[in-house]
Design a protein around this motif. Sequence first.
Motif, PDB file in Angstrom:
ATOM      1  N   UNK A 140       0.950  -1.217   0.090  1.00 34.85           N
ATOM      2  CA  UNK A 140      -0.140   0.079  -0.056  1.00 34.85           C
ATOM      3  C   UNK A 140       0.664   1.396  -0.015  1.00 34.85           C
ATOM      4  N   UNK A 141       2.026   1.136   0.306  1.00 30.14           N
ATOM      5  CA  UNK A 141       3.125   2.359   0.287  1.00 30.14           C
ATOM      6  C   UNK A 141       3.578   2.487  -1.044  1.00 30.14           C
ATOM      7  N   UNK A 142       4.021   1.499  -1.685  1.00 27.50           N
ATOM      8  CA  UNK A 142       4.729   1.524  -3.112  1.00 27.50           C
ATOM      9  C   UNK A 142       3.669   1.332  -4.263  1.00 27.50           C
ATOM     10  N   UNK A 143       2.780   0.527  -4.060  1.00 24.79           N
ATOM     11  CA  UNK A 143       1.704   0.236  -5.123  1.00 24.79           C
ATOM     12  C   UNK A 143       2.215  -0.849  -6.219  1.00 24.79           C
ATOM     13  N   UNK A 144       3.366  -1.330  -5.608  1.00 23.85           N
ATOM     14  CA  UNK A 144       4.144  -2.259  -6.121  1.00 23.85           C
ATOM     15  C   UNK A 144       3.946  -3.932  -5.403  1.00 23.85           C
ATOM     16  N   UNK A 145       4.113  -4.865  -6.321  1.00 21.58           N
ATOM     17  CA  UNK A 145       4.109  -6.215  -5.830  1.00 21.58           C
ATOM     18  C   UNK A 145       5.175  -6.081  -4.892  1.00 21.58           C
ATOM     19  N   UNK A 146       5.424  -7.156  -3.796  1.00 21.40           N
ATOM     20  CA  UNK A 146       6.334  -7.463  -3.000  1.00 21.40           C
ATOM     21  C   UNK A 146       5.937  -7.530  -1.414  1.00 21.40           C
ATOM     22  N   UNK A 147       4.744  -7.088  -1.257  1.00 19.44           N
ATOM     23  CA  UNK A 147       4.349  -7.137   0.110  1.00 19.44           C
ATOM     24  C   UNK A 147       3.675  -8.587   0.389  1.00 19.44           C
ATOM     25  N   UNK A 148       3.161  -8.890   1.394  1.00 19.01           N
ATOM     26  CA  UNK A 148       2.450 -10.392   1.594  1.00 19.01           C
ATOM     27  C   UNK A 148       1.459 -10.323   2.454  1.00 19.01           C
ATOM     28  N   UNK A 149       0.457 -10.796   2.093  1.00 19.01           N
ATOM     29  CA  UNK A 149      -0.920 -10.723   2.654  1.00 19.01           C
ATOM     30  C   UNK A 149      -1.161 -11.775   3.361  1.00 19.01           C
ATOM     31  N   UNK A 150      -1.927 -12.144   4.466  1.00 17.18           N
ATOM     32  CA  UNK A 150      -2.086 -13.347   5.095  1.00 17.18           C
ATOM     33  C   UNK A 150      -3.037 -14.371   4.176  1.00 17.18           C
ATOM     34  N   UNK A 151      -2.943 -15.606   4.569  1.00 16.32           N
ATOM     35  CA  UNK A 151      -3.661 -16.484   3.940  1.00 16.32           C
ATOM     36  C   UNK A 151      -5.005 -16.212   4.021  1.00 16.32           C
ATOM     37  N   UNK A 152      -5.939 -16.496   3.274  1.00 15.83           N
ATOM     38  CA  UNK A 152      -7.329 -16.631   3.348  1.00 15.83           C
ATOM     39  C   UNK A 152      -7.848 -17.238   4.550  1.00 15.83           C
ATOM     40  N   UNK A 153      -8.738 -16.594   5.230  1.00 12.12           N
ATOM     41  CA  UNK A 153      -9.274 -16.981   6.353  1.00 12.12           C
ATOM     42  C   UNK A 153      -9.821 -18.491   6.277  1.00 12.12           C
ATOM     43  N   UNK A 154     -10.603 -18.879   5.140  1.00 12.42           N
ATOM     44  CA  UNK A 154     -11.297 -20.192   5.219  1.00 12.42           C
ATOM     45  C   UNK A 154      -9.954 -21.273   5.267  1.00 12.42           C
ATOM     46  N   UNK A 155      -8.737 -20.797   4.665  1.00 14.46           N
ATOM     47  CA  UNK A 155      -7.722 -21.865   4.741  1.00 14.46           C
ATOM     48  C   UNK A 155      -6.999 -21.954   6.014  1.00 14.46           C
ATOM     49  N   UNK A 156      -7.113 -21.010   6.696  1.00 10.65           N
ATOM     50  CA  UNK A 156      -6.667 -21.003   8.185  1.00 10.65           C
ATOM     51  C   UNK A 156      -7.288 -21.606   9.063  1.00 10.65           C
ATOM     52  N   UNK A 157      -8.915 -21.534   8.655  1.00 14.69           N
ATOM     53  CA  UNK A 157      -9.977 -22.586   9.712  1.00 14.69           C
ATOM     54  C   UNK A 157      -9.843 -24.129   8.994  1.00 14.69           C
ATOM     55  N   UNK A 158      -9.147 -24.380   8.022  1.00 21.61           N
ATOM     56  CA  UNK A 158      -8.793 -25.771   7.639  1.00 21.61           C
ATOM     57  C   UNK A 158      -7.820 -26.311   8.087  1.00 21.61           C
ATOM     58  N   UNK A 159      -6.642 -25.375   8.196  1.00 27.11           N
ATOM     59  CA  UNK A 159      -5.390 -25.668   9.042  1.00 27.11           C
ATOM     60  C   UNK A 159      -5.820 -25.968  10.383  1.00 27.11           C
ATOM     61  N   UNK A 160      -6.509 -25.248  11.027  1.00 20.02           N
ATOM     62  CA  UNK A 160      -6.886 -25.305  12.616  1.00 20.02           C
ATOM     63  C   UNK A 160      -7.497 -26.960  12.860  1.00 20.02           C
ATOM     64  N   UNK A 161      -8.503 -26.915  11.966  1.00 20.76           N
ATOM     65  CA  UNK A 161      -9.225 -28.333  11.917  1.00 20.76           C
ATOM     66  C   UNK A 161      -8.111 -29.600  11.700  1.00 20.76           C
ATOM     67  N   UNK A 162      -7.387 -29.344  10.820  1.00 17.81           N
ATOM     68  CA  UNK A 162      -6.192 -30.494  10.623  1.00 17.81           C
ATOM     69  C   UNK A 162      -5.508 -30.768  12.074  1.00 17.81           C
ATOM     70  N   UNK A 163      -4.932 -29.572  12.311  1.00 17.38           N
ATOM     71  CA  UNK A 163      -4.229 -29.483  13.549  1.00 17.38           C
ATOM     72  C   UNK A 163      -4.846 -29.935  14.925  1.00 17.38           C
TER      73      UNK A 163
END
Length: 225
Positions: free
Chosen positions: A179-202
């Motif tokens: 959001x600062x440079x407007x260019x690729x290179x930052x890293x967004x969090x995993x999608x929340x549904x994927x996090x729920x799947x990981x919690x369920x597997x764990x």
Amino acid sequence: MSETEPPRSEAGERAALLGVPEFGVSRLLLVATGSVSTADLPFWGTWLRTCYPDLEIMLALTRSARRFVTPTALHGRINGEVIPDTWPEDDPRALHVELAEWAEAVLVYPATLHFTARLALGLADSPALLAAQCTKAPIVVAPALPPGGVDSPAYLAHRSALAARPNVVVMPPRPGISVTTGRPGAWAPALLPHCLEALERLRDARDPGSREETDVSGAASEASA
């Protein structure tokens, strides 16, 4: 459903109908930190309440998280309570103990590099952080990182330290736009549904009987219907 497949619980049937991951947790401690992705929490809160109406959430906002979202924006969007991740003044309760005993699972979403480092180093200077250090419940951490963060020696070391814990999973962040440079290179969090799947597997890996109990309960309900 084939005869060999175990019957789904009511929650599992709802998840299948909505096309979302099955999630057997009833009480989720959700910790939000000071990432710009925290601004998306009202959307995800509404999604959680719609898809998992029986899921009770305790949402802890760090001080820096409140730069990007307000408790007012989240009240009514989750089935639960929004609390500051700060020690209450003149309160005899041990909030961290209550959180650790209450939560069946913990999700740090999104997790800044700073919060990830504090968790990995064993620091415990806030109620949610101390609860996460002490709980045996499954924990998923979803980092959101600035440009260069995903390859930094500091992040890699902290990720490895957390991965060594039997109840913690660190989700790979997604490529994003700064959001600062407007260019690729930052890293967004995993999608929340994927996090729920990981919690369920764990959760299943640590307690294989949890899903069996849910399936048996669902089968009993179907048999009595």
